[in-house]
Design a protein around this motif. Structure first.
Motif, PDB file in Angstrom:
ATOM      1  N   CYS A  90       0.929  -1.151   0.010  1.00  0.00           N
ATOM      2  CA  CYS A  90      -0.016   0.151  -0.009  1.00  0.00           C
ATOM      3  C   CYS A  90       0.809   1.072  -0.038  1.00  0.00           C
ATOM      4  O   CYS A  90       0.597   2.057  -0.675  1.00  0.00           O
ATOM      5  N   ARG A  91       1.956   1.289   0.806  1.00  0.00           N
ATOM      6  CA  ARG A  91       2.750   2.551   0.812  1.00  0.00           C
ATOM      7  C   ARG A  91       3.344   2.739  -0.452  1.00  0.00           C
ATOM      8  O   ARG A  91       3.770   3.903  -0.769  1.00  0.00           O
ATOM      9  N   ASN A 101       0.958   4.004  -2.809  1.00  0.00           N
ATOM     10  CA  ASN A 101       0.703   5.412  -2.729  1.00  0.00           C
ATOM     11  C   ASN A 101       1.630   6.384  -3.117  1.00  0.00           C
ATOM     12  O   ASN A 101       1.531   7.499  -3.407  1.00  0.00           O
ATOM     13  N   LEU A 143      -1.518   6.616   5.220  1.00  0.00           N
ATOM     14  CA  LEU A 143      -1.532   6.860   3.678  1.00  0.00           C
ATOM     15  C   LEU A 143      -2.042   8.052   3.204  1.00  0.00           C
ATOM     16  O   LEU A 143      -1.857   8.536   2.198  1.00  0.00           O
ATOM     17  N   ARG A 158      -5.150   8.275   2.319  1.00  0.00           N
ATOM     18  CA  ARG A 158      -6.227   7.982   1.279  1.00  0.00           C
ATOM     19  C   ARG A 158      -6.594   6.491   1.595  1.00  0.00           C
ATOM     20  O   ARG A 158      -6.064   5.703   2.185  1.00  0.00           O
TER      21      ARG A 158
END
Length: 340
Positions: free
Chosen positions: A172-173, A176, A201, A203
């Motif tokens: 996810c990071r 992002n 995040l 978001r």
């Protein structure tokens, strides 16, 4: 010297492999026997880098089986991981990767609090979960797989299933900060951790699986379950790229549709043949060159002489560390598996 701690996928698989490896006393035994079986070094490995350097390693079979978790033999599972780590250390292995459920058990049950194993005090700097390299490879599979299928990430929705785990949160990071992906859907069991990840995040939409999967152009599955899971292919977008980074990897056999493309997530291919037999036992398509990215991390640490627990602790993987391990991965001849 590097080490790999692994395990087989089921009791039936373990019995067959024991017979093939010349351990007839293990071949016809039930789960109770495997709960008490000690770890064994069952393979010697030689890997040559694109730089020309050759390193040597050992494969440690922990004798853990996923049925131990499914039947609530948690103490046996914990004992398996700790005993395998002690066995690797006792045999002088400088850096060892925890593969499959080994790293999950280590983190979930806080085994870093149990450093004494009989007369051996575990030196945790000798061990790595391998999750940083796995997260890097899965992220690369998202980008490269999308490109091969003509999926424009700037217009795409990516669902990360198991988003709060060590690998899931790292992916996810990466999405992002290193891509222009339009939308990230976050799914996991722990709502508090999901909220914390969303806050980090800045978001991402928190959703349940049933709501998220039909909206996703790309699904990153990094939730590990001892029994796997069923997904209704008819509910998914067409085309859909599904990266199966969980364990066991069984989504490709369950999702049979010409417009659903399933990648074995977290698998790398090496540019040169590896001298070993263990990947044939775990049924890789090209066992001389394909392997789990977590295992490859210990090889990379050995090549670079980085004798440290490069991946350690839950949700501690940074994009900068993913960049770092990714650079040496390319340097030594590893690439993400792309079979779309």
């Amino acid at each position: 010297m590097f080490g790999l701690i692994g395990h087989l996928t089921s009791l039936q698989h373990a019995q067959a492999v024991a017979r093939d490896l010349g351990y007839p006393e293990y071949a016809d035994q039930g789960l109770d026997f495997w709960c008490s079986a000690p770890p064994q070094i069952v393979d010697t490995i030689k890997v040559t880098s694109l730089t020309g350097e050759t390193i040597e390693g050992r494969y440690v079979e922990s004798c853990f089986l996923p049925e131990m978790l499914a039947t609530r033999r948690i103490k046996a599972a914990i004992r398996k991981v700790l005993n395998a780590m002690a066995h690797a250390q006792k045999n002088g292995i400088e850096i060892t990767a925890l593969g499959g459920f080994s790293s999950i058990i280590f983190e979930e049950f806080h085994l870093y609090e149990k450093s004494q194993v009989r007369n051996i005090k575990l030196e945790f700097e000798r061990f790595t979960t391998g999750n940083t390299h796995t997260a890097y490879i899965i992220s690369a599979q998202v980008e490269q797989g999308a490109q091969k299928l003509g999926i424009d990430l700037s217009k795409a929705t990516v669902a990360v299933c198991g988003a709060t785990g060590d690998i899931g949160s790292a992916v996810c990071r990466w999405l992002n900060t290193r891509t222009d992906v339009a939308e990230i859907l976050l799914t996991a069991r722990n709502q508090e951790r999901l909220q914390a990840l969303q806050d980090q995040l800045g978001r991402g939409k928190i959703m349940g699986l049933e709501e998220a999967l039909p909206q996703a152009d790309i699904i990153v599955w990094v939730a590990s379950m001892s029994k796997g899971i069923d997904i209704d292919a008819s509910l998914l977008k067409k085309p859909c790229l599904l990266i199966d980074g969980g364990y066991p990897k069984n989504l490709a056999t369950k999702l049979q549709h010409p417009d659903i493309y399933v990648l074995n997530g977290g698998i790398v291919e090496h540019s040169l043949d590896i001298d070993w037999k263990i990947m044939q036992i775990v049924e890789m398509k090209d066992p001389g060159r394909q392997l789990f990215a977590c295992f490859a991390e210990s090889m990379l640490l050995e090549f670079e002489k980085w004798y440290t627990n490069f991946s350690w602790g839950r949700n501690q993987i940074t994009v900068e560390k993913m960049d770092k391990i990714g650079q040496v991965s390319i340097k030594h001849g590893f690439r993400p598996l792309l079979n779309v």
